[in-house]
Every structure is written in structure tokens, then in C-alpha cells.
Design a protein around this motif. Structure first.
Motif, mmCIF file in Angstrom:
data_model
loop_
_atom_site.group_PDB
_atom_site.id
_atom_site.type_symbol
_atom_site.label_atom_id
_atom_site.label_comp_id
_atom_site.label_asym_id
_atom_site.label_seq_id
_atom_site.Cartn_x
_atom_site.Cartn_y
_atom_site.Cartn_z
ATOM 1 N N ARG A 42 0.827 -1.211 0.000
ATOM 2 C CA ARG A 42 0.000 0.000 0.000
ATOM 3 C C ARG A 42 0.861 1.260 0.000
ATOM 4 O O ARG A 42 0.533 2.248 -0.647
ATOM 5 N N ASN A 45 3.358 1.006 -3.635
ATOM 6 C CA ASN A 45 2.710 0.901 -4.954
ATOM 7 C C ASN A 45 1.650 1.994 -5.099
ATOM 8 O O ASN A 45 0.545 1.738 -5.559
ATOM 9 N N THR A 46 2.003 3.220 -4.706
ATOM 10 C CA THR A 46 1.015 4.302 -4.644
ATOM 11 C C THR A 46 0.487 4.728 -6.008
ATOM 12 O O THR A 46 -0.592 5.280 -6.088
ATOM 13 N N LEU A 48 -0.619 2.921 -8.324
ATOM 14 C CA LEU A 48 -1.528 1.916 -8.876
ATOM 15 C C LEU A 48 -2.921 2.078 -8.284
ATOM 16 O O LEU A 48 -3.065 2.468 -7.122
ATOM 17 N N GLY A 49 -3.926 1.724 -9.060
ATOM 18 C CA GLY A 49 -5.298 1.772 -8.568
ATOM 19 C C GLY A 49 -5.533 0.803 -7.430
ATOM 20 O O GLY A 49 -6.291 1.078 -6.506
ATOM 21 N N SER A 50 -4.886 -0.338 -7.481
ATOM 22 C CA SER A 50 -5.010 -1.356 -6.437
ATOM 23 C C SER A 50 -3.602 -1.764 -5.996
ATOM 24 O O SER A 50 -3.050 -2.753 -6.490
ATOM 25 N N SER A 53 -2.437 -5.380 -5.204
ATOM 26 C CA SER A 53 -2.544 -6.419 -6.229
ATOM 27 C C SER A 53 -1.241 -6.688 -6.973
ATOM 28 O O SER A 53 -1.220 -7.533 -7.871
#
Length: 163
Positions: A42, A45-46, A48-50, A53
Motif C-alpha cells: 500500500r 505501490n502508490t 496503482l489503482g489497487s 494487487s
């Protein structure tokens, strides 16, 4: 969290000792470590939408540890060996894969355990867990027609992607 040797938490790779009965402290440590891994996703990987994932860079630098944590947290059993190296438990076993950054996942057990007969369904369970977490998973047949998975980060994710 320290383990018995005071060296810190290590997820099960399938080549260590196994506990006859799952320990509540171990289960709590696995949950905490897995939640920590998701938190790293979290936070890193800011874009990215998810963000949960896709494996984080931390995972791609330690793929065996990350994959072992994911499999153990999902409730899948790890194989294990005794002090002499004799396989005593049926479950997944991880080792470095053929290409850099990849991991080989096998389903092994002691002689007569029937691991070869359950490997297809159990490896499918392993693959489902890892795919849900964003890993690329391919199924192969090796010597004696035994199946195994080759797991790697998705294209564009990894230590060499400029992060």
C-alpha cells in the motif's frame, strides 16, 4: 517476532522443521507479517489503482520469503524435514527458480505419502493464492513427470525496473 533461535520470524519454505500442531503464536506471527507485507504494498505501490494487487519491490528482492509468507498465510501446508534432512511432512517446498528472481514451487512429501497424486490440485491452490497477489505463475512438468510452478513478478515489476 523472534523465533526459537532469537533470529526473527521466517516463513516456512518447506525445507525446515515442521510443528505437529500449529502454534497460536506462529499463526499470529504469520498474520502480522502478511499484513506488514500488504502494508508495504500500500505504501510503495502508490501509483496503482489497487496497490495490494502487485508485488512490492521488497518482495521482488526476497521472492522466496515473500512467496513463502503468502502461501503460509493462506493456510497451505509447508513440507518439512527432520534433523537428518529426511522429508517428514507433505506440503509446498520453495527454491530459487531457473531465471533470476523466480521461485520454483513443488509439492513434496515423505516416501509413500501420496504427494505425487495430490500435487496437481495442491499446486493449483498455490497458484491461485499467488496469482491473486499479482505474481506470474506457470505450471511445468519436470523429471519423472512431476509438476512444479515457476513464479516470478509480473512484467515491469522487479529489482531491475528502475525503482
Amino acid at each position: 517476532m523472534d523465533n526459537e533461535n532469537g533470529t526473527g520470524f521466517e516463513p516456512a519454505t518447506g525445507d525446515g522443521p515442521t510443528a505437529a500442531v500449529p502454534d497460536e503464536r506462529r499463526a499470529a506471527a504469520v498474520r502480522t507479517a502478511f499484513e506488514g507485507m500488504l502494508q508495504i504494498r500500500r505504501l510503495t505501490n502508490t501509483g496503482l489503482g489497487s496497490p495490494e494487487s502487485v508485488p512490492a519491490r521488497w518482495e521482488t528482492l526476497r521472492p522466496i520469503r515473500a512467496i513463502a509468507l503468502a502461501l503460509e498465510a493462506s493456510g497451505l501446508a509447508a513440507s518439512g524435514v527432520d534433523e537428518s534432512g529426511l522429508r517428514i511432512a507433505t506440503g509446498y517446498r520453495l527454491e530459487h527458480g531457473e531465471s533470476a528472481g523466480s521461485v520454483r514451487v513443488e509439492w513434496l512429501g515423505p516416501p509413500g505419502s501420496g504427494a505425487a497424486h495430490t500435487e496437481e490440485s495442491e499446486l493449483a491452490r498455490c497458484a491461485a493464492v499467488l496469482r491473486e497477489l499479482g505474481w506470474t505463475v506457470l505450471l511445468y512438468r519436470g523429471p519423472r513427470r512431476r509438476r512444479f510452478l515457476e513464479v516470478e513478478p509480473p512484467a515491469g515489476v522487479g529489482p531491475s525496473n528502475g525503482d
